[in-house]
Structures are given as structure tokens and as C-alpha cells.
Design an enzyme around this catalytic site. Structure first.
Site, mmCIF file in Angstrom:
data_model
loop_
_atom_site.group_PDB
_atom_site.id
_atom_site.type_symbol
_atom_site.label_atom_id
_atom_site.label_comp_id
_atom_site.label_asym_id
_atom_site.label_seq_id
_atom_site.Cartn_x
_atom_site.Cartn_y
_atom_site.Cartn_z
ATOM 1 N N ALA A 82 0.861 -1.189 0.000
ATOM 2 C CA ALA A 82 0.000 0.000 0.000
ATOM 3 C C ALA A 82 0.891 1.231 0.000
ATOM 4 O O ALA A 82 2.055 1.163 0.395
ATOM 5 C CB ALA A 82 -0.883 0.022 1.254
ATOM 6 N N THR A 124 -5.528 -1.008 8.843
ATOM 7 C CA THR A 124 -5.037 -0.108 9.894
ATOM 8 C C THR A 124 -6.170 0.372 10.796
ATOM 9 O O THR A 124 -7.329 0.452 10.359
ATOM 10 C CB THR A 124 -4.364 1.123 9.234
ATOM 11 O OG1 THR A 124 -4.197 2.155 10.186
ATOM 12 C CG2 THR A 124 -5.208 1.686 8.092
ATOM 13 N N ASP A 125 -5.818 0.716 12.047
ATOM 14 C CA ASP A 125 -6.822 1.294 12.961
ATOM 15 C C ASP A 125 -7.267 2.685 12.494
ATOM 16 O O ASP A 125 -8.266 3.210 12.971
ATOM 17 C CB ASP A 125 -6.291 1.351 14.399
ATOM 18 C CG ASP A 125 -5.073 2.255 14.573
ATOM 19 O OD1 ASP A 125 -4.538 2.753 13.556
ATOM 20 O OD2 ASP A 125 -4.645 2.460 15.733
ATOM 21 N N GLU A 126 -6.524 3.272 11.543
ATOM 22 C CA GLU A 126 -6.884 4.625 11.086
ATOM 23 C C GLU A 126 -8.222 4.644 10.360
ATOM 24 O O GLU A 126 -8.815 5.706 10.187
ATOM 25 C CB GLU A 126 -5.769 5.208 10.204
ATOM 26 C CG GLU A 126 -4.474 5.359 10.961
ATOM 27 C CD GLU A 126 -3.427 6.215 10.261
ATOM 28 O OE1 GLU A 126 -3.803 7.118 9.503
ATOM 29 O OE2 GLU A 126 -2.241 5.962 10.497
ATOM 30 N N TYR A 149 -5.329 8.657 2.760
ATOM 31 C CA TYR A 149 -4.709 7.348 3.061
ATOM 32 C C TYR A 149 -5.721 6.438 3.748
ATOM 33 O O TYR A 149 -6.012 5.330 3.262
ATOM 34 C CB TYR A 149 -3.458 7.519 3.942
ATOM 35 C CG TYR A 149 -3.039 6.240 4.634
ATOM 36 C CD1 TYR A 149 -2.572 5.154 3.896
ATOM 37 C CD2 TYR A 149 -3.151 6.098 6.026
ATOM 38 C CE1 TYR A 149 -2.219 3.960 4.526
ATOM 39 C CE2 TYR A 149 -2.790 4.911 6.658
ATOM 40 C CZ TYR A 149 -2.324 3.848 5.911
ATOM 41 O OH TYR A 149 -1.985 2.667 6.528
ATOM 42 N N SER A 150 -6.276 6.897 4.874
ATOM 43 C CA SER A 150 -7.150 5.998 5.637
ATOM 44 C C SER A 150 -8.447 5.712 4.875
ATOM 45 O O SER A 150 -9.006 4.616 4.987
ATOM 46 C CB SER A 150 -7.422 6.532 7.040
ATOM 47 O OG SER A 150 -7.835 7.872 7.004
ATOM 48 N N SER A 152 -8.622 5.398 1.621
ATOM 49 C CA SER A 152 -8.312 4.380 0.606
ATOM 50 C C SER A 152 -8.176 3.003 1.270
ATOM 51 O O SER A 152 -8.549 1.987 0.691
ATOM 52 C CB SER A 152 -7.050 4.744 -0.187
ATOM 53 O OG SER A 152 -5.905 4.714 0.641
ATOM 54 N N LYS A 153 -7.656 2.977 2.503
ATOM 55 C CA LYS A 153 -7.558 1.687 3.211
ATOM 56 C C LYS A 153 -8.969 1.184 3.572
ATOM 57 O O LYS A 153 -9.266 -0.003 3.426
ATOM 58 C CB LYS A 153 -6.703 1.827 4.485
ATOM 59 C CG LYS A 153 -5.228 2.080 4.245
ATOM 60 C CD LYS A 153 -4.503 0.946 3.541
ATOM 61 C CE LYS A 153 -4.374 -0.309 4.369
ATOM 62 N NZ LYS A 153 -3.509 -1.313 3.682
ATOM 63 N N ASN A 178 -0.310 1.807 15.359
ATOM 64 C CA ASN A 178 0.989 2.249 14.805
ATOM 65 C C ASN A 178 2.105 1.272 15.134
ATOM 66 O O ASN A 178 2.272 0.895 16.291
ATOM 67 C CB ASN A 178 1.370 3.602 15.405
ATOM 68 C CG ASN A 178 0.587 4.733 14.809
ATOM 69 O OD1 ASN A 178 -0.627 4.655 14.690
ATOM 70 N ND2 ASN A 178 1.270 5.775 14.419
ATOM 71 N N TYR A 206 3.900 17.773 15.155
ATOM 72 C CA TYR A 206 2.688 18.470 14.720
ATOM 73 C C TYR A 206 1.893 19.035 15.902
ATOM 74 O O TYR A 206 1.729 18.360 16.934
ATOM 75 C CB TYR A 206 1.756 17.503 13.978
ATOM 76 C CG TYR A 206 2.188 17.216 12.554
ATOM 77 C CD1 TYR A 206 2.452 18.252 11.673
ATOM 78 C CD2 TYR A 206 2.295 15.909 12.106
ATOM 79 C CE1 TYR A 206 2.818 17.985 10.365
ATOM 80 C CE2 TYR A 206 2.661 15.634 10.797
ATOM 81 C CZ TYR A 206 2.927 16.692 9.930
ATOM 82 O OH TYR A 206 3.281 16.423 8.637
ATOM 83 N N ASP A 273 0.033 22.018 12.466
ATOM 84 C CA ASP A 273 -0.599 20.693 12.473
ATOM 85 C C ASP A 273 -0.963 20.250 11.050
ATOM 86 O O ASP A 273 -1.179 21.072 10.166
ATOM 87 C CB ASP A 273 -1.867 20.729 13.342
ATOM 88 C CG ASP A 273 -2.139 19.374 13.974
ATOM 89 O OD1 ASP A 273 -1.435 18.405 13.636
ATOM 90 O OD2 ASP A 273 -3.056 19.287 14.818
ATOM 91 N N PRO A 275 -3.477 18.872 8.265
ATOM 92 C CA PRO A 275 -4.941 18.970 8.124
ATOM 93 C C PRO A 275 -5.591 17.612 8.396
ATOM 94 O O PRO A 275 -5.065 16.585 7.962
ATOM 95 C CB PRO A 275 -5.137 19.372 6.650
ATOM 96 C CG PRO A 275 -3.786 19.582 6.061
ATOM 97 C CD PRO A 275 -2.742 19.129 7.022
#
Ligand code: NAD
Length: 336
Positions: A82, A124-126, A149-150, A152-153, A178, A206, A273, A275
Site C-alpha cells: 500500500a 489499519t486502525d486509522e 490514506y485511511s 483508501s484503506k 501504529n 505536529y 498541524d 490537516p
């Protein structure tokens, strides 16, 4: 005869996983498919290359992937490949949509057409998004991703589950917190902190640095993924995280590493930070503990010391990676 295809096996978690299954001699044959893109280096597999078949291929090349599946007819597929870096998914989401969604579609079709016995999709937990105070996500929690990213996962998770429901494809999904450990690219938080401190450079953090993460040592995650692959229930999702003691605010994690490396905390610098930055990831790992009797073995302090030792012993590896990353960001975005 068991034949295993590992996608993304030249990356951080994938290469540690390949080392584990080769060492344990779990499968009769191991084939790694990796496009050697961001995060993927053949060097990560140098100690096991003689014991596996390595194929450089992009999972988005549908017909090539089908040919590989046709040739090897895997009994087991572990899908790690990925695009993974959240910041890059914000700069340019397109490669994330392609690799993470279309790439997953290729391996689902490859597994379906060749009757694979098990396909383990590494997620992922995201995908659950940020946890509010006191909130903890189970496998039943709704998906609420924040970054491209998350998202798409999460999309690839749903695609995998649809192949289970529609085609009876034997899919299992793992969602881990993580990871940290050897071979992680120094654009992720812990390797950035370690390698910047080793070069006496500032550590960018961040926002306020109060964001909370649960850190699992990569070997614990690889062991959990293997358990799910061998003994997990088909069609199920398994959360994988370390114990609560591995949960920490980013700034306190950076301070811990400063202390171990005997570097001043004044090197910590707070930057604007990201976004959509999720404040807290927190998942319930009782399902994998109860059903598969898996337990995390490495606590945060021990894992950090092992990871720091690895970076100290593998300076050539991370210096090369840092140089390549600098060049990449310079060429594409005029620096970081
Ligand atoms: N690192 C973490 O903390 C973490 C946590 C939870 C889940 N995950 C998941 O674990 C998996 C592995 O993560 P990682 O940290 O090892 O990532 P990584 O970026 O280090 O490795 C990803 C690998 O996939 C390969 N790849 C990417 N797109 C490809 C494509 N289209 N075709 C072929 N190969 C391709 C890359 O070349 C690389 O070797 C990912 O699916 C990620 O979402 C990671």
C-alpha cells in the site's frame, strides 16, 4: 504443499513478516511481489533473498498480477502492499487511490481465479478515525476515516469484505495500531525522531504534540498477522494493538527517545498541524486475544531500545533513505 504470496514484502512491516515466516519455515514456498516504490527496498530482504522468490511488479498492472497468481497458485496471500504515508496522501492522493484500491482489486481477482485458501488483508486502525475521550473501537465500530490514506484503506477493507460475501473468497482483515521497529522509513514519526536526534537536528512535532497513539512493536504485529492467517475465522476482522501501557502522547514519546539518546529536549519543535490530523487512535484487542490466544510481547520501553539499537547499527541504511527522501521532496515539492 503451501505456497504463500506476500505483497509489499520489501517494505517495513512486510519485510519483517517475510523474515518471520522464512525463519519459522511456515510455508513451502514464499513469493514476494513489490513494485519497490516508496518504502520498498530489496536491501530490506537481503538476508532472506536466497530463500524466497522476489518479483518486482506493480499491483496496478492487473494482467501481470493475474499471471503471477496463475503461475504460483498461492494457498495463502498476505497483502501488505500500500501507499502508506499520510502526509504524501494529502499532497497527492492519486497514487493512494491506485495502489490501495485498484492494487487490492488485482490481488482479490488473482486469489479468486486461483482458489486461494486464505487472503489476509493488512489494514489499519486509522480506518475508524479519531477516538473521542474514553472511546475505544471494536471490529464492529463504524468506519470514519479522515485522510485520503485511511479512506483508501477503508475502501479496500470494504472491497475485501464484499469478495467474501459475494464470492465466498476466504478473506480475513487485520487492523493494527501504529507499528515501530527496524526498517521503518525515516519519514515516519519514530525513525524521524531517532535519526534527527542522532544528527543533532530539530524534531518536528505536529500541533501541540498531545496526539495519542498506541505503539505496537513490528514483530508483535507480524506474529498476530500470521496467527490470523493460519487460524483466524474467515470473513472476520481482527484489531491488533499493544497493551494500554504502550499508549502515549507524541511529545512524551519524543522526550523518551531524547532521554535514551541523551539529547536535549530543546530539539523538539512544534510545527503547524497536519490537516485532518486524528487526535487519538484507540482500539480494543480483546477479540484476537480471546479467539487466537495472541498476546503482545514487547513493551514500549523495550521496543524503543531495540529500535534505537537497530538504527545505531544500521547507519548506512537510514542515511541512504534520508538522502533519497530529501531528493524526492526537493525534486517534487521544492523541499519539505
Ligand atoms: N506502519 C504502520 O504503522 C502501519 C499500521 C497499520 C497498518 N499498516 C499497513 O501495513 C501495510 C504495510 O505498511 P508499511 O508501514 O510496511 O508500509 P511501507 O510503505 O513501508 O511498505 C509498503 C510496501 O508496499 C509496496 N507497494 C506500494 N504500492 C505498491 C503497488 N502498487 N504494487 C506493489 N507494491 C507496492 C512498496 O514498494 C513498499 O514496499 C500497509 O498496508 C499499511 O496500510 C501500517
Amino acid at each position: 504443499m503451501t505456497r504463500c504470496i506476500v505483497t509489499g514484502g520489501a517494505g517495513f512491516i512486510g519485510s519483517n513478516f517475510v523474515r518471520l515466516i522464512v525463519k519459522k519455515q511456515v510455508f513451502d514456498k514464499v513469493v514476494v511481489i513489490d513494485k519497490l516504490g516508496f518504502g520498498g527496498f530489496l536491501e530490506n530482504l537481503s538476508d532472506v533473498l536466497g530463500k524466497i522468490t522476489f518479483i518486482k511488479e506493480d499491483l496496478c498492472n492487473f494482467s501481470s498480477v493475474l499471471r503471477i497468481f496463475e503461475e504460483f497458485k498461492p494457498t495463502h496471500v498476505f497483502h501488505f502492499a500500500a501507499e502508506t504515508h499520510v502526509d504524501r496522501s494529502i499532497i497527492d492522493p492519486s497514487s493512494f487511490i491506485k495502489s490501495n484500491i485498484l492494487g487490492t482489486y488485482s490481488i482479490l481477482e488473482g486469489a479468486k481465479k486461483n482458489s486461494a485458501e486464505r487472503l489476509i488483508h493488512v489494514s489499519t486502525d486509522e480506518v475508524y478515525g479519531s477516538a473521542d475521550s474514553g472511546e475505544i473501537f471494536t471490529e464492529q465500530s463504524s468506519l470514519n476515516p479522515s485522510s485520503p490514506y485511511s479512506a483508501s484503506k477503508a475502501s479496500s477493507d470494504l472491497l475485501c469484505l464484499s469478495y467474501y460475501k459475494t464470492f465466498n473468497l476466504p478473506v480475513i482483515i487485520t487492523r493494527s495500531s501504529n507499528n515501530f521497529g527496524p526498517y521503518q522509513l525515516p519519514e515516519k514519526f519514530i525513525p524521524v525522531v531517532i535519526t534527527n536526534l542522532l544528527e543533532d537536528k530539530e524534531i518536528p512535532i505536529y500541533g501541540t504534540g498531545k496526539n495519542i497513539r498506541n505503539w505496537i512493536y513490528v514483530d508483535d504485529n507480524c506474529e498476530a498477522i500470521l496467527q490470523c492467517g493460519l487460524f483466524g475465522k474467515i470473513g472476520q476482522v481482527y484489531n491488533i494493538s499493544a497493551d494500554n501501557s504502550n499508549e502515549i502522547e507524541n511529545v512524551n514519546l519524543a522526550k523518551k527517545i531524547c532521554k535514551i539518546l541523551k539529547k536535549p529536549e530543546s530539539l523538539i519543535k512544534f510545527v503547524q498541524d497536519r490537516p485532518g490530523h486524528d487526535f487519538c487512535y484507540r482500539i480494543d484487542n480483546s477479540k484476537i486475544k480471546n479467539e487466537l490466544n495472541w498476546r503482545p510481547k514487547v513493551d514500549l520501553d523495550t521496543g524503543l531500545q531495540m529500535t534505537i539499537n537497530w538504527y545505531l547499527e544500521n547507519e548506512n541504511w537510514w542515511r541512504k533513505r534520508k538522502k533519497e527522501l530529501e531528493e524526492y521532496y526537493q525534486q517534487n515539492y521544492g523541499g519539505r
